[in-house]
Scaffold this motif. Structure first.
Motif, PDB file in Angstrom:
ATOM      1  N   CYS A  54      43.770  38.893  37.729  1.00  0.00           N
ATOM      2  CA  CYS A  54      45.212  38.839  37.495  1.00  0.00           C
ATOM      3  C   CYS A  54      45.645  39.981  36.597  1.00  0.00           C
ATOM      4  CB  CYS A  54      45.576  37.503  36.853  1.00  0.00           C
ATOM      5  SG  CYS A  54      44.740  37.224  35.280  1.00  0.00           S
ATOM      6  N   ASP A  59      50.741  35.563  37.408  1.00  0.00           N
ATOM      7  CA  ASP A  59      49.807  35.601  38.530  1.00  0.00           C
ATOM      8  C   ASP A  59      48.976  34.318  38.621  1.00  0.00           C
ATOM      9  OD1 ASP A  59      50.713  38.158  39.013  1.00  0.00           O
ATOM     10  OD2 ASP A  59      48.959  39.144  38.115  1.00  0.00           O
ATOM     11  N   CYS A  60      48.894  33.574  37.533  1.00  0.00           N
ATOM     12  CA  CYS A  60      48.076  32.359  37.485  1.00  0.00           C
ATOM     13  C   CYS A  60      48.905  31.090  37.611  1.00  0.00           C
ATOM     14  CB  CYS A  60      47.281  32.325  36.186  1.00  0.00           C
ATOM     15  SG  CYS A  60      46.189  33.734  35.973  1.00  0.00           S
ATOM     16  N   CYS A  68      46.034  33.997  32.258  1.00  0.00           N
ATOM     17  CA  CYS A  68      45.441  35.296  32.562  1.00  0.00           C
ATOM     18  C   CYS A  68      44.845  35.851  31.271  1.00  0.00           C
ATOM     19  CB  CYS A  68      46.509  36.231  33.127  1.00  0.00           C
ATOM     20  SG  CYS A  68      45.827  37.785  33.732  1.00  0.00           S
ATOM     21  N   CYS A  79      42.229  34.459  36.002  1.00  0.00           N
ATOM     22  CA  CYS A  79      42.874  33.159  35.775  1.00  0.00           C
ATOM     23  C   CYS A  79      41.784  32.180  35.362  1.00  0.00           C
ATOM     24  CB  CYS A  79      43.567  32.673  37.047  1.00  0.00           C
ATOM     25  SG  CYS A  79      44.940  33.716  37.564  1.00  0.00           S
TER      26      CYS A  79
END
Length: 188
Positions: A54, A59-60, A68, A79
């Motif tokens: 990530c 993004d997680c 992240c 993650c």
């Protein structure tokens, strides 16, 4: 010379030997394993599970309870769950969160950390995620905890462990020291 001779005859060397046995222990596993053959099959290699790579905490967001953060094994941002382990089957156990993990309150973070918005006036290190929108578990600078960038921990977190070790050793040694002192005092 006479008091010293009595002191050594009274078993102080035996007492000192007893202290060493208690402190360092005697391991009998070496005696019982000598000459035995290993009948167990070699362990099977399991694949190493890694979290998804990530760039930001966003993004997680698809995997619940992950953040992240830097992976302690290969130092890539992934993650990971609160204890820096990869999620198993997309799930994380409910654990206290480590350094730089997303949080909602101080109760989410490990000892020596507080849940707060990161600001730009940190004294040590440069953060990859400087954001005022996400609360992170950060070192409690007000109580003397400082971020150790190399190990990704808050310094001072191991101090209670050292205090417990010294207290244990001191409490083991006190009766023997007192006994030796009384023996010396009695003979002099």
């Amino acid at each position: 010379m006479q008091p010293l001779k009595r002191f050594t005859q009274c078993g102080s060397l035996t007492m000192l030997f007893g202290v060493f046995i208690i402190l360092f222990g005697v391991s009998s596993t070496a005696l019982t394993t000598f000459g035995k053959t290993n009948n167990q099959p070699p362990p099977t290699q399991t694949p190493i599970i890694k979290g998804r790579e990530c760039n930001t905490h966003d993004d997680c967001s698809a995997i619940d309870r992950t953040s992240c953060v830097r992976d302690p094994n290969d130092f890539k941002y992934r993650c990971l769950c609160g204890d820096d382990s990869p999620p198993g089957n997309g799930l994380c156990r409910d654990v206290l969160k480590g350094l730089r993990h997303k949080c909602n309150s101080n109760n989410d973070c490990e000892d020596g950390m507080v849940c707060q918005f990161e600001n730009n006036n940190r004294t040590i290190g440069v953060s990859k995620f400087i954001s005022s929108k996400i609360k992170l578990c950060l070192c409690d600078n007000d109580n003397g905890y400082v971020e150790d960038i190399l190990h990704d921990i808050c310094s001072g977190a191991n101090q209670p462990l050292l205090v417990n070790i010294f207290t244990s050793v001191f409490s083991l040694m006190t009766p023997f020291t007192f006994s030796a002192f009384m023996m010396m005092r009695k003979h002099f």
